[in-house]
Design an enzyme around this catalytic site. Structure first.
Site, PDB file in Angstrom:
ATOM      1  N   ARG A  34       0.836  -1.203   0.000  1.00 30.37           N
ATOM      2  CA  ARG A  34       0.000   0.000   0.000  1.00 30.37           C
ATOM      3  C   ARG A  34       0.871   1.254   0.000  1.00 30.37           C
ATOM      4  O   ARG A  34       1.889   1.324   0.701  1.00 30.37           O
ATOM      5  CB  ARG A  34      -0.934   0.008   1.218  1.00 30.37           C
ATOM      6  CG  ARG A  34      -1.827  -1.216   1.222  1.00 30.37           C
ATOM      7  CD  ARG A  34      -3.190  -1.013   1.810  1.00 30.37           C
ATOM      8  NE  ARG A  34      -3.876  -2.311   1.796  1.00 30.37           N
ATOM      9  CZ  ARG A  34      -4.587  -2.782   0.779  1.00 30.37           C
ATOM     10  NH1 ARG A  34      -4.761  -2.048  -0.313  1.00 30.37           N
ATOM     11  NH2 ARG A  34      -5.153  -3.975   0.842  1.00 30.37           N
ATOM     12  N   ASP A  35       0.449   2.240  -0.806  1.00 33.69           N
ATOM     13  CA  ASP A  35       1.141   3.528  -0.854  1.00 33.69           C
ATOM     14  C   ASP A  35       1.014   4.217   0.505  1.00 33.69           C
ATOM     15  O   ASP A  35      -0.051   4.205   1.125  1.00 33.69           O
ATOM     16  CB  ASP A  35       0.544   4.399  -1.968  1.00 33.69           C
ATOM     17  CG  ASP A  35       1.425   5.584  -2.304  1.00 33.69           C
ATOM     18  OD1 ASP A  35       1.998   5.594  -3.414  1.00 33.69           O
ATOM     19  OD2 ASP A  35       1.538   6.508  -1.466  1.00 33.69           O
ATOM     20  N   ILE A  36       2.087   4.827   0.942  1.00 33.37           N
ATOM     21  CA  ILE A  36       2.096   5.469   2.266  1.00 33.37           C
ATOM     22  C   ILE A  36       1.212   6.722   2.275  1.00 33.37           C
ATOM     23  O   ILE A  36       0.739   7.131   3.340  1.00 33.37           O
ATOM     24  CB  ILE A  36       3.556   5.802   2.677  1.00 33.37           C
ATOM     25  CG1 ILE A  36       3.678   5.922   4.183  1.00 33.37           C
ATOM     26  CG2 ILE A  36       4.087   7.034   1.967  1.00 33.37           C
ATOM     27  CD1 ILE A  36       5.113   5.895   4.687  1.00 33.37           C
ATOM     28  N   ASN A  97       4.944   6.662 -13.302  1.00 35.27           N
ATOM     29  CA  ASN A  97       5.682   7.903 -13.509  1.00 35.27           C
ATOM     30  C   ASN A  97       7.134   7.577 -13.831  1.00 35.27           C
ATOM     31  O   ASN A  97       7.714   6.643 -13.261  1.00 35.27           O
ATOM     32  CB  ASN A  97       5.599   8.773 -12.251  1.00 35.27           C
ATOM     33  CG  ASN A  97       4.179   9.196 -11.923  1.00 35.27           C
ATOM     34  OD1 ASN A  97       3.434   9.579 -12.822  1.00 35.27           O
ATOM     35  ND2 ASN A  97       3.794   9.107 -10.661  1.00 35.27           N
ATOM     36  N   GLU A 105       9.248  10.132  -8.127  1.00 37.14           N
ATOM     37  CA  GLU A 105       9.959  10.464  -6.888  1.00 37.14           C
ATOM     38  C   GLU A 105      10.897   9.343  -6.454  1.00 37.14           C
ATOM     39  O   GLU A 105      11.972   9.610  -5.907  1.00 37.14           O
ATOM     40  CB  GLU A 105       8.959  10.752  -5.772  1.00 37.14           C
ATOM     41  CG  GLU A 105       8.148  12.017  -6.003  1.00 37.14           C
ATOM     42  CD  GLU A 105       7.007  12.167  -5.007  1.00 37.14           C
ATOM     43  OE1 GLU A 105       6.991  11.441  -3.994  1.00 37.14           O
ATOM     44  OE2 GLU A 105       6.131  13.012  -5.268  1.00 37.14           O
ATOM     45  N   VAL A 106      10.480   8.120  -6.637  1.00 35.05           N
ATOM     46  CA  VAL A 106      11.277   6.975  -6.165  1.00 35.05           C
ATOM     47  C   VAL A 106      11.846   6.252  -7.386  1.00 35.05           C
ATOM     48  O   VAL A 106      11.083   5.730  -8.217  1.00 35.05           O
ATOM     49  CB  VAL A 106      10.417   6.005  -5.326  1.00 35.05           C
ATOM     50  CG1 VAL A 106      11.272   4.842  -4.849  1.00 35.05           C
ATOM     51  CG2 VAL A 106       9.781   6.729  -4.140  1.00 35.05           C
ATOM     52  N   HIS A 110       7.833   1.339 -10.343  1.00 35.42           N
ATOM     53  CA  HIS A 110       6.604   0.983  -9.631  1.00 35.42           C
ATOM     54  C   HIS A 110       5.402   1.400 -10.449  1.00 35.42           C
ATOM     55  O   HIS A 110       5.415   2.429 -11.130  1.00 35.42           O
ATOM     56  CB  HIS A 110       6.546   1.624  -8.245  1.00 35.42           C
ATOM     57  CG  HIS A 110       6.792   3.105  -8.233  1.00 35.42           C
ATOM     58  ND1 HIS A 110       8.054   3.649  -8.341  1.00 35.42           N
ATOM     59  CD2 HIS A 110       5.942   4.155  -8.120  1.00 35.42           C
ATOM     60  CE1 HIS A 110       7.967   4.970  -8.294  1.00 35.42           C
ATOM     61  NE2 HIS A 110       6.686   5.301  -8.178  1.00 35.42           N
ATOM     62  N   HIS A 112       1.459   2.362  -9.984  1.00 36.45           N
ATOM     63  CA  HIS A 112       0.386   2.698  -9.052  1.00 36.45           C
ATOM     64  C   HIS A 112      -0.903   2.063  -9.571  1.00 36.45           C
ATOM     65  O   HIS A 112      -1.243   2.229 -10.756  1.00 36.45           O
ATOM     66  CB  HIS A 112       0.150   4.214  -9.005  1.00 36.45           C
ATOM     67  CG  HIS A 112       1.304   5.044  -8.545  1.00 36.45           C
ATOM     68  ND1 HIS A 112       1.361   5.624  -7.305  1.00 36.45           N
ATOM     69  CD2 HIS A 112       2.450   5.411  -9.176  1.00 36.45           C
ATOM     70  CE1 HIS A 112       2.480   6.324  -7.182  1.00 36.45           C
ATOM     71  NE2 HIS A 112       3.161   6.217  -8.315  1.00 36.45           N
TER      72      HIS A 112
HETATM   73  P1  DGP Z   1       6.186   8.396  -7.764  1.00 37.66           P
HETATM   74  O1  DGP Z   1       5.983   9.895  -7.890  1.00 37.66           O
HETATM   75  O2  DGP Z   1       5.456   7.654  -8.835  1.00 37.66           O
HETATM   76  O3  DGP Z   1       7.655   8.028  -7.671  1.00 37.66           O
HETATM   77  O4  DGP Z   1       5.479   7.991  -6.388  1.00 37.66           O
HETATM   78  C1  DGP Z   1       6.124   7.405  -5.313  1.00 37.66           C
HETATM   79  C2  DGP Z   1       5.061   6.931  -4.354  1.00 37.66           C
HETATM   80  O5  DGP Z   1       5.705   6.194  -3.332  1.00 37.66           O
HETATM   81  C3  DGP Z   1       4.262   8.025  -3.660  1.00 37.66           C
HETATM   82  O6  DGP Z   1       2.880   7.857  -4.005  1.00 37.66           O
HETATM   83  C4  DGP Z   1       4.465   7.791  -2.174  1.00 37.66           C
HETATM   84  C5  DGP Z   1       5.041   6.402  -2.109  1.00 37.66           C
HETATM   85  N1  DGP Z   1       6.023   6.220  -1.059  1.00 37.66           N
HETATM   86  C6  DGP Z   1       7.141   6.971  -0.847  1.00 37.66           C
HETATM   87  N2  DGP Z   1       7.818   6.484   0.200  1.00 37.66           N
HETATM   88  C7  DGP Z   1       7.132   5.394   0.634  1.00 37.66           C
HETATM   89  C8  DGP Z   1       7.351   4.460   1.692  1.00 37.66           C
HETATM   90  O7  DGP Z   1       8.316   4.514   2.443  1.00 37.66           O
HETATM   91  N3  DGP Z   1       6.421   3.461   1.836  1.00 37.66           N
HETATM   92  C9  DGP Z   1       5.339   3.360   1.016  1.00 37.66           C
HETATM   93  N4  DGP Z   1       4.478   2.372   1.249  1.00 37.66           N
HETATM   94  N5  DGP Z   1       5.105   4.227   0.012  1.00 37.66           N
HETATM   95  C10 DGP Z   1       6.003   5.221  -0.168  1.00 37.66           C
END
Ligand code: DGP
Length: 126
Positions: A34-36, A97, A105-106, A110, A112
């Protein structure tokens, strides 16, 4: 130019078990959690366990086993959450993304999966 994978990114740490996650599904090649910061009632991130930076990197270089496993996991996530239009459900959106314009961001690939409410149009006008 080849991708450089940063193994200190947050999803690499999740895969190594260094930080917790709320796992939805795990297979040999794929993890879904799950997204945080959920942006919809269902907001699941699906990641390959391999070191891929973004969508085109994964699509170009992953093995067939990794590619198939990843896609099958996405289908299972949709089915588990009652999102599949084929089952008469209301549907969902997948977003990947990439890079600066994609506002990634990461830097670990991934997808979504978002659903559980009407999601509006895909993009706002530029
Ligand atoms: P993006 O912009 O597509 O790289 O989105 C990265 C997503 O990752 C964002 O929706 C929040 C999520 N996220 C960032 N850090 C963490 C984490 O530590 N745990 C989880 N579960 N999600 C995270």
């Amino acid at each position: 130019m080849p991708y450089n994978y940063d193994d200190q990114n947050i999803f690499a740490k999740i895969l190594r078990g260094e930080i917790p996650n709320e796992t939805v599904l795990e297979t040999d090649h794929t993890l879904a959690f799950r997204d945080i910061h959920p942006q919809a009632p269902v907001h699941v991130l699906v990641i390959p366990k391999g070191a891929y930076v973004c969508h085109d990197h994964f699509a170009a270089e992953a093995s067939e086993a990794e590619l198939v496993d990843f896609m099958r996991v996405t289908a299972r996530i949709c089915a588990m959450h009652g999102l599949s239009p084929g089952d008469g459900d209301d549907g969902f959106r997948v977003i990947a993304n990439a890079g600066t314009h994609g506002v990634q961001e990461v830097p670990h690939y991934h997808l979504h999966i978002l659903g559980g409410r009407p999601l509006g149009r895909m993009l706002e006008p530029a």
